[in-house]
Design a protein around this motif. Structure first.
Motif, mmCIF file in Angstrom:
data_model
loop_
_atom_site.group_PDB
_atom_site.id
_atom_site.type_symbol
_atom_site.label_atom_id
_atom_site.label_comp_id
_atom_site.label_asym_id
_atom_site.label_seq_id
_atom_site.Cartn_x
_atom_site.Cartn_y
_atom_site.Cartn_z
ATOM 1 N N ARG A 38 0.754 -1.240 0.096
ATOM 2 C CA ARG A 38 -0.031 -0.028 -0.034
ATOM 3 C C ARG A 38 0.780 1.488 0.013
ATOM 4 N N ALA A 39 1.966 1.261 0.742
ATOM 5 C CA ALA A 39 2.566 2.455 0.964
ATOM 6 C C ALA A 39 3.560 2.574 -0.513
ATOM 7 N N THR A 40 4.035 1.469 -0.868
ATOM 8 C CA THR A 40 4.550 1.545 -2.254
ATOM 9 C C THR A 40 3.606 2.152 -3.056
ATOM 10 N N SER A 41 2.509 1.537 -3.328
ATOM 11 C CA SER A 41 1.523 2.157 -4.477
ATOM 12 C C SER A 41 1.241 3.478 -4.177
ATOM 13 N N HIS A 42 1.032 4.139 -3.008
ATOM 14 C CA HIS A 42 0.866 5.438 -3.023
ATOM 15 C C HIS A 42 1.946 6.515 -3.242
ATOM 16 N N ALA A 43 3.124 5.745 -2.655
ATOM 17 C CA ALA A 43 4.468 6.609 -3.286
ATOM 18 C C ALA A 43 4.775 6.592 -4.678
ATOM 19 N N LEU A 44 4.461 5.467 -5.360
ATOM 20 C CA LEU A 44 4.661 5.561 -6.809
ATOM 21 C C LEU A 44 3.734 6.401 -7.260
ATOM 22 N N LEU A 45 2.412 6.461 -7.161
ATOM 23 C CA LEU A 45 1.430 7.422 -7.840
ATOM 24 C C LEU A 45 1.818 8.678 -7.462
ATOM 25 N N LEU A 69 -10.937 8.708 -9.661
ATOM 26 C CA LEU A 69 -10.040 7.174 -9.549
ATOM 27 C C LEU A 69 -8.616 7.796 -10.084
ATOM 28 N N GLN A 70 -7.733 7.029 -9.377
ATOM 29 C CA GLN A 70 -6.390 7.049 -9.666
ATOM 30 C C GLN A 70 -5.972 5.729 -10.238
ATOM 31 N N HIS A 71 -5.197 5.655 -11.232
ATOM 32 C CA HIS A 71 -4.770 4.413 -11.769
ATOM 33 C C HIS A 71 -3.188 4.406 -12.491
ATOM 34 N N LEU A 72 -2.613 3.283 -12.439
ATOM 35 C CA LEU A 72 -1.251 3.000 -13.318
ATOM 36 C C LEU A 72 -1.248 1.750 -13.821
ATOM 37 N N HIS A 73 -0.905 1.749 -15.283
ATOM 38 C CA HIS A 73 -0.851 0.753 -15.747
ATOM 39 C C HIS A 73 0.763 -0.028 -15.652
ATOM 40 N N ASP A 74 1.101 -1.275 -15.575
ATOM 41 C CA ASP A 74 2.268 -1.758 -15.459
ATOM 42 C C ASP A 74 3.075 -1.394 -14.248
ATOM 43 N N ALA A 75 2.693 -1.408 -13.116
ATOM 44 C CA ALA A 75 3.270 -1.120 -12.015
ATOM 45 C C ALA A 75 4.629 -1.707 -11.706
ATOM 46 N N GLN A 76 4.675 -2.835 -12.259
ATOM 47 C CA GLN A 76 5.806 -3.655 -12.286
ATOM 48 C C GLN A 76 7.206 -3.001 -12.932
ATOM 49 N N PHE A 77 6.830 -2.154 -13.960
ATOM 50 C CA PHE A 77 7.894 -1.563 -14.650
ATOM 51 C C PHE A 77 8.621 -0.492 -13.807
ATOM 52 N N TYR A 78 7.963 0.229 -12.958
ATOM 53 C CA TYR A 78 8.168 1.316 -12.108
ATOM 54 C C TYR A 78 8.780 0.898 -10.614
ATOM 55 N N ASP A 79 8.427 -0.225 -10.338
ATOM 56 C CA ASP A 79 8.892 -0.813 -8.939
ATOM 57 C C ASP A 79 9.004 -2.348 -8.853
ATOM 58 N N ALA A 80 10.172 -2.638 -8.550
ATOM 59 C CA ALA A 80 10.356 -4.411 -8.525
ATOM 60 C C ALA A 80 9.771 -4.858 -7.674
ATOM 61 N N ALA A 81 9.111 -4.331 -6.578
ATOM 62 C CA ALA A 81 8.247 -4.964 -5.848
ATOM 63 C C ALA A 81 7.052 -5.748 -6.468
ATOM 64 N N PHE A 82 6.632 -5.174 -7.295
ATOM 65 C CA PHE A 82 5.434 -5.508 -7.946
ATOM 66 C C PHE A 82 5.657 -6.725 -8.908
ATOM 67 N N SER A 83 7.011 -6.666 -9.443
ATOM 68 C CA SER A 83 7.768 -7.802 -10.532
ATOM 69 C C SER A 83 7.672 -8.969 -9.453
#
Length: 255
Positions: A38-45, A69-83
């Motif tokens: 959750r923290a990673t998601s909000h910081a990324l956005l 609504l907030q959104h982001l495609h392909d979060a795994q290309f911005y932060d390795a945690a999602f990968s």
């Protein structure tokens, strides 16, 4: 229908999924893991500062006013945690089991945050018309990074709706299903760490977030690599065709 992770009998889970079209797996992630994501998601956005709003125009009638609504495609290309989460066996083993296959391939991902007080709803729909496949071995997993009670606009599903196959959608209304009453859909309140799995033929949607806290989820759409798409869509999705479990026996990759 819910299944508690840790005591999960994968064949039983697959049987339930086949009958109902979905299954909510409790505690697939720990509370600590969910909080970190959750923290990673909000910081990324916040870091990317994206201001595009993907709210469907057809959602306006559900809320009585403007929602966000907030959104982001392909979060795994911005932060390795999602990968790392994409290839976590806790996730991929369930995805394989419910599809009844050994191999799991990525289609696309989307990070969503429904802001407090007026977080946008999604009208009832199938995912099928957005990226149809020949054999319909396509599924979704919604990771909940914080609690999602009804007042936060949790996901709703119509149990067994996948058994009817593809439905006629309204192409002028973001492919929603205007003839299916929203109140017929069963709320699936979830806690942080829970993951909702469903087939892309399952009719689903979500309500408005009227609470004073955001609702944070990550949607992963996956498929059997042996199931070819009938229409080439989501070409912009980075990593489409990535193998999350097993091998691609077709050599198609992202095709």
């Amino acid at each position: 229908m819910t299944i508690t992770q840790g005591t999960t009998d994968l064949p039983a889970l697959a049987s339930q999924y086949a009958e109902q079209g979905f299954v909510l797996v409790k505690g697939l992630l720990s509370k600590e893991e969910a909080a970190a994501y959750r923290a990673t998601s909000h910081a990324l956005l916040e870091r990317l500062n994206r201001d595009d709003d993907p709210t469907w125009q057809s959602a306006m009638g559900m809320s009585g006013g403007r929602t966000r609504l907030q959104h982001l495609h392909d979060a795994q290309f911005y932060d390795a945690a999602f990968s790392r989460l994409l290839v976590d066996p806790r996730f991929t083993d369930v995805a394989a089991a419910v599809m009844g296959v050994e191999d799991v391939q990525l289609h696309h991902t989307k990070l969503f945050v429904k802001p407090p007080e007026n977080g946008s709803p999604f009208p009832l729909h199938q995912d099928y018309p957005f990226f149809p496949h020949k054999y319909h071995r396509v599924g979704a997993a919604i990771f909940h990074f914080d609690d999602a009670p009804e007042e936060k606009g949790c996901v709703r599903v119509i149990p067994g709706s996948h058994l009817g196959g593809p439905r006629e959608h309204d192409p002028e209304g973001s492919f929603h299903l205007p003839d299916v009453p929203f109140d017929d859909a069963v709320p699936q309140p979830a806690e942080a760490g829970d993951v909702l799995f469903f087939t892309y033929l399952t009719v689903h949607g979500s309500g408005v977030n009227v609470s004073n806290e955001p609702r944070t989820t990550w949607l992963v759409q996956y498929r059997d690599p042996s199931d070819p798409p009938t229409v080439k869509t989501h070409d912009h999705s980075l990593g489409q065709g990535m193998m999350l479990r097993g091998v691609d026996p077709t050599g198609r990759s992202g095709a």
